[in-house]
Design an enzyme around this catalytic site. Sequence first.
Site: not given
Length: 581
Positions: A143, A185, A200
């Site tokens: 991520c 994250h 995202d």
Amino acid sequence: MPFSFLPEPYLFTGGSSSPQLITILSHPNNTHFIGFQDDREQGSTLSQRQDLYDYPWDKSSLKSIPMDLTQFKELDDHASTVNVRNNVKKLVNVLLQKAHSDLEKVRAIWMWTCHHIEYDVEGYHNRVPSEATDALQSGKSACGGYASLFEEMCSLAGIQCKQLSGFAKGFNYKPGKVFEGKTNHVWNAVYLDGRWHLLDNTWGSGCVDDSCSKFTFRYNEFYFLTHPALFINDHFPEDHSWQLLKRTLSLQQFERNVWYKSAFYSVGLTGSSTATSVVETENGKATVFIESRSPTLFLCKLNGANEHCFMNLQRNGMTLEVYPQEVGTHSLDIFAKPSRSKEENFSHVVEYSLVCRSVDKNFCLPKPLIQPVGPSWQSEEKGILGASPASPIVHTDDGRCVVTFTRSRDLDLFATLDSDASSTSEDLRRRHIWTTRQDAHVELKVQLPHAGTFALHIWAKKASDPGNSHCALSYLLSCPNKSVLWPVFPQSYTNWEDAFELVSPVAGVLPANRDVTFKLKLPGVDEVSVECGNSRRLTLSEDGFWEGTCSTSDGPRVTVMISKNDSHAFWALLEYKVENH
């Protein structure tokens, strides 16, 4: 119980007297989101604090900017097919050839990263740092690389963009999880139309399997400019102000709140009676109501099995009762799909942790019970109309009940009585149901063989359909009276027609050495006889019933015979057994 209201699965574009309905794309079913990464903290601050959003959800839109997704089709097609990896500036220049507004620039960058960067599962397990350059050149990243590349591309496009770190309910999340230590994250915020918006692209690109060993590209529209009141459902920023909410949630509230997966919204679900991720049973039972804006199909699993769940459908949702058979903590998963969906699979929409402190031993659902239970829009669609009783549970103290309904045209049907705790064979249990059909009207008389709980299933299919019958309607029958011991109904043969009616005797076992009265309505029949050693003819009354008596002293069985069409040949219609023979 108060409802936790959630979004409509559609949004309307603004600025028009005739709003346009836009469908939001669905999330894949039976998968977990991804996005764990040892991420660096971001020191950015929220520069624009006006226009913050209310919480909880206001049902205005799934997006923080009303948009018509169909207007992006040409741009999306262009961005998803651009193949430039050697230079990020060149990549952005090519992407922006079809983008004009800031929103379109962000959309092009979003689509490219979602379709060209795959999640690096090996790097995740080895905790390899993720950078924008590595993500671009290798086409793989965790991520951190997704968010870094997105930020750099937005900067080159002249768009303000921030990286946000925090906790996410992604891969390996279980209800009730406590988040502590390092954040897990990273995602982004972009500045458009005078305020900040959240997205995202890691979660927008696809998903991993349960062991995080395989990534699958599966585009998820939901995480593009998601409404902040929805984004907080599974993304908790380290800097609380980046929730973009007027009243921010605490980490404890975030942990306590149930995770409505993105498919919850795209399927068309709009609310839930249980907003916490951990639910405690009351007297051995937990009840969950999920609201939908249109008829929806559901599946429910307790600890991965289709057991101990009792589901009743309504046009605006589903009521679920769960009866764990052991004390302790249990996992409850709910799956759903729109009733008109052509997809075979259901989407995983929500998961609860059930804490059971006592078991209700007086209520045990039979394993063969097919869900949903009770009359509903689904049973009507399958041809069972106006079913009575309306309740999914039939309580009977004497072991008898009657179910009536109207069947649609060209519908073949039969009923079964199923139990996993009965010593009575399946064939004999079927003979505890007597079906009477008068044109479209159907009546089922049920006499239970003994006390207990039984599943009454009505199976149906169109007569013109060569396929198998499907369960169109289920009832749960409950009889606590241990003195109940009803005999079977008589055995009927293929000569029994829909228009025929049996008045007496209805018991399939007759007392020995008795004169038994017979009464039947048999339209179109010329002669009727009853045979038990000797043959007795029945006579036709003025009101259309064949009547007469027969002695049960001369044999072990009694057979009703009929003759039609002046043939003088007789065929067996019904058969009874005689006691003590």
